[in-house]
Design a protein around this motif. Structure first.
Motif, PDB file in Angstrom:
ATOM      1  N   VAL A 163      27.514  78.103  23.554  1.00 53.72           N
ATOM      2  CA  VAL A 163      27.171  77.430  22.131  1.00 53.72           C
ATOM      3  C   VAL A 163      26.718  76.230  21.855  1.00 53.72           C
ATOM      4  O   VAL A 163      25.936  75.660  21.515  1.00 53.72           O
TER       5      VAL A 163
ATOM      6  N   LEU B 183      23.113  74.521  21.059  1.00 56.82           N
ATOM      7  CA  LEU B 183      23.028  73.594  19.906  1.00 56.82           C
ATOM      8  C   LEU B 183      22.193  72.524  20.161  1.00 56.82           C
ATOM      9  O   LEU B 183      21.549  71.763  19.535  1.00 56.82           O
TER      10      LEU B 183
ATOM     11  N   PHE C 295      18.842  73.428  20.621  1.00 55.00           N
ATOM     12  CA  PHE C 295      17.915  73.514  19.512  1.00 55.00           C
ATOM     13  C   PHE C 295      17.772  72.478  18.615  1.00 55.00           C
ATOM     14  O   PHE C 295      16.660  72.337  17.794  1.00 55.00           O
ATOM     15  N   PHE C 296      18.596  71.365  18.430  1.00 57.74           N
ATOM     16  CA  PHE C 296      18.537  70.473  17.642  1.00 57.74           C
ATOM     17  C   PHE C 296      17.403  69.449  18.285  1.00 57.74           C
ATOM     18  O   PHE C 296      16.484  69.090  17.559  1.00 57.74           O
ATOM     19  N   MET C 297      17.416  69.341  19.615  1.00 53.23           N
ATOM     20  CA  MET C 297      16.255  68.430  20.271  1.00 53.23           C
ATOM     21  C   MET C 297      15.056  69.005  19.818  1.00 53.23           C
ATOM     22  O   MET C 297      14.014  68.377  19.785  1.00 53.23           O
ATOM     23  N   ALA C 298      14.909  70.510  19.950  1.00 52.28           N
ATOM     24  CA  ALA C 298      13.459  71.023  19.667  1.00 52.28           C
ATOM     25  C   ALA C 298      12.875  70.644  18.623  1.00 52.28           C
ATOM     26  O   ALA C 298      11.494  70.637  18.311  1.00 52.28           O
ATOM     27  N   GLY C 299      13.506  70.123  17.347  1.00 51.53           N
ATOM     28  CA  GLY C 299      12.971  69.702  16.224  1.00 51.53           C
ATOM     29  C   GLY C 299      12.290  68.608  16.252  1.00 51.53           C
ATOM     30  O   GLY C 299      11.416  68.678  15.512  1.00 51.53           O
ATOM     31  N   MET C 300      12.314  67.741  17.303  1.00 53.07           N
ATOM     32  CA  MET C 300      11.370  66.566  17.611  1.00 53.07           C
ATOM     33  C   MET C 300       9.846  66.942  17.595  1.00 53.07           C
ATOM     34  O   MET C 300       9.150  66.186  17.234  1.00 53.07           O
TER      35      MET C 300
ATOM     36  N   SER D 192      17.029  65.464  14.297  1.00 48.86           N
ATOM     37  CA  SER D 192      16.920  65.832  15.754  1.00 48.86           C
ATOM     38  C   SER D 192      17.018  64.644  16.749  1.00 48.86           C
ATOM     39  O   SER D 192      17.855  64.776  17.638  1.00 48.86           O
TER      40      SER D 192
END
Lengths: 287, 291
Positions: free
Chosen positions: A110, A114, A117-122, A159
């Protein structure tokens, strides 16, 4: 005796080399920053002084500043900018430190999910999805308030900030310190505030600088959400001057407005320069 | 004990996750859905499948905006990093005034995009701008270029402005990376007979490989999302010559009221940025290990 002369020669050689490099750099930066110098000198002219801008710093008048100050509704716009930037950055720092620390320490699938998942927001740009954003904020009833850009500034900065914070915790917070605190009976919250937060201060500075400056300067979210004149921020009131670009006689006033809108952050930079430099590099050099 | 701790850690993630899911992820997914409809931005809409892609392909928007975006991003990343690295090397040569240069170099980064847009509109302005006056001073008035007005030069002229604003930041980051290299590493390479170029190539670059990767990735992603300077300097023109993906999305959605088409383009942009970023990241990581 001979040795010292060689040393002296070396020193002389170094000295000459340094002078040459310094002069080259001075010329380079004078050219590089010339647009700023010329616009600064133009802003210090009376609005009706239309002689060549290349005759720099030949007049020092605050007339153009007075006119721009009034047109920008300066203090109101400044207050709006300060409220929006400070609220966004404050919420961002709290939310990101909690999440960044936790993700760095959740040592299972997990946790790694996460992080990615957060990094992809860039990769997401606000222009892609501003209309659904508007719909969501409208449904909650805050689409035309300062809260709308504040929430989106926090979100759009999450992100990168989480990424920076995770890396910083992993590289600079020794897990053994946290373990020792746990053995001493400290709970997760206490360990976080007494041990982790002091150690990740450089990451907090980095988040404030790398995200705070763009938030202070941004116009996109404020342009999309703040339509009433009383809510407008400094970058947003600058858009009122776009018409002036067509009219060469308005440029002095336009440049004065440019400098008025930059002055607050230039002052902050003058006093807190050290933090700007360390903040910029914490993310990229350490990570 | 550990389980309880992990549970609290999950709670720590919740606030960020709520922001992120509601205001970042959900809107993107919604946009992709609208990309399959003929929505104009208000009122009712129909599901049209991939028709929007066909529209984008047929009117040339797809190809031209991808082309402009790629040129913009490549120029920003390659030229930006080389210039910043070279300047950092020079500033790293124990120059006494290093601190001063570093301080003034960052100043453009403090100005807002709109202000930078105004200042550079003046620099590029035909008939009275800074470049024009410079040519006039040299007696070359007739040769003064109208960089933003010609479709061949406009895109690079805009990309240059973004470089101008951000290269101080990049240089400072490289400079800090270079200063972190232990002097023994450089000394021993010198003793082994390496010249200045070899020291840079075989000691300095490998030791700041991580910094190069981070700068390249951040520059690439922000270049592929280019919007601000197009908005303030050219509005996509002349013609569509500076219309990048994000500017085209904005224009379709807010000026031409073709919201469905705009979001179809946004979806393509998303997939493209994701793919390019992953590929470049993998290549850079491999190079990092080789170096």
């Amino acid at each position: 005796m001979e040795k010292t002369t060689i040393k002296d020669q070396n020193r002389k050689k170094h000295f000459i080399r340094e002078i040459i490099i310094t002069v080259v750099l001075l010329v380079f930066f004078a050219i590089w920053l010339s647009p700023l110098l010329i616009s600064l000198s133009a802003s210090l002219r009376r609005p009706d002084n239309l002689s060549s801008y290349f005759k720099m710093f030949t007049e020092f008048s605050l007339e153009s500043y007075k006119a721009a100050f009034k047109k920008m509704n300066y203090f109101r716009s400044l207050a709006n900018s300060i409220i929006i930037t400070f609220s966004s950055v404050a919420i961002l720092v709290v939310v990101v430190c909690l999440a960044g620390y936790a993700i760095a320490r959740i040592k299972n699938k997990v946790g790694s999910f996460l992080q990615i998942f957060f990094m992809a927001g860039m990769i997401v740009a606000a222009q892609m999805s501003i209309v659904p954003m508007y719909k969501i904020l409208n449904a909650v009833g805050i689409a035309n308030t300062k809260l709308a850009p504040i929430l989106l500034y926090v979100t759009s900065s999450i992100s990168f900030s989480v990424f920076l914070c995770i890396n910083f915790v992993k590289s600079s917070v020794p897990y053994s310190l946290e373990e020792a605190a746990t053995i001493d009976g400290a709970g997760v919250l206490r360990t976080f505030f007494t041990i982790v937060v002091p150690l990740i201060k450089p990451a907090i500075v980095a988040i404030i600088i790398t995200q705070g400056v763009p938030i202070w300067n941004d116009f996109f979210f404020s342009m999309m959400f703040l339509s009433t004149p009383t809510q407008k921020t400094l970058p947003l009131v600058m858009l009122n001057f776009i018409g002036d670009m067509e009219n060469a006689t308005q440029w002095n006033q336009l440049f004065a407005a440019c400098y008025l809108s930059a002055v607050p952050i230039l002052i902050v930079y003058a006093f807190l320069q050290r933090y700007f430099i360390s903040g910029l590099t914490a993310g990229a050099v350490k990570g | 004990m550990i389980k309880k701790k992990t549970r609290i850690l999950y709670i720590f993630v919740i606030p960020a996750l709520v922001f992120y899911l509601i205001f970042w992820i959900a809107p993107v997914l919604a946009s992709f859905y609208y990309g399959l409809t003929d929505w104009s931005g208000v009122g009712k809409y129909n599901f049209v499948g991939l028709r929007n892609l066909k529209i984008l392909w047929n009117n040339g928007t797809l190809v031209s905006s991808i082309k402009n975006t790629v040129i913009y991003a490549l120029y920003s990343v390659i030229w930006g990093n080389i210039q910043a690295f070279v300047l950092a090397l020079i500033l790293n040569m124990n120059i006494r005034s290093k601190g001063f240069f570093r301080t003034i170099f960052y100043i453009p980064a403090l100005f807002s995009t709109i202000v930078i847009g105004f200042i550079w509109s003046y620099v590029y302005a035909p008939h009275y701008g800074m470049l024009y006056e410079l040519f006039k001073m040299l007696g070359l008035e007739s040769m003064a270029p109208n960089l933003l007005g010609k479709s061949k030069t406009a895109l690079i002229a805009v990309a240059f402005v973004e470089r101008w604003k951000t290269s101080g930041t990049l240089t400072i980051i490289y400079l800090t990376g270079l200063q972190g290299i232990p002097s023994e590493a450089i000394e021993s390479a010198r003793i082994d007979g390496c010249n200045a170029w070899q020291v840079t190539r075989h000691v300095r670059i490998p030791m700041i490989a991580n910094t190069i990767t981070v700068n390249t990735m951040l520059g690439l992603i922000s270049g592929l999302k280019a919007y601000d300077y197009i908005f303030t300097l050219t509005h996509g023109g002349p013609g569509n010559s500076t219309s990048t993906l994000m500017y085209a999305v904005y224009k379709l959605a807010f000026i031409e009221n073709q919201y469905g088409v705009a979001e179809a383009l946004a979806a393509i942009a998303f997939v493209m940025i994701l793919t390019v970023s992953i590929i470049v990241l993998l290549i850079m990581k491999r190079k990092e290990i080789e170096a």
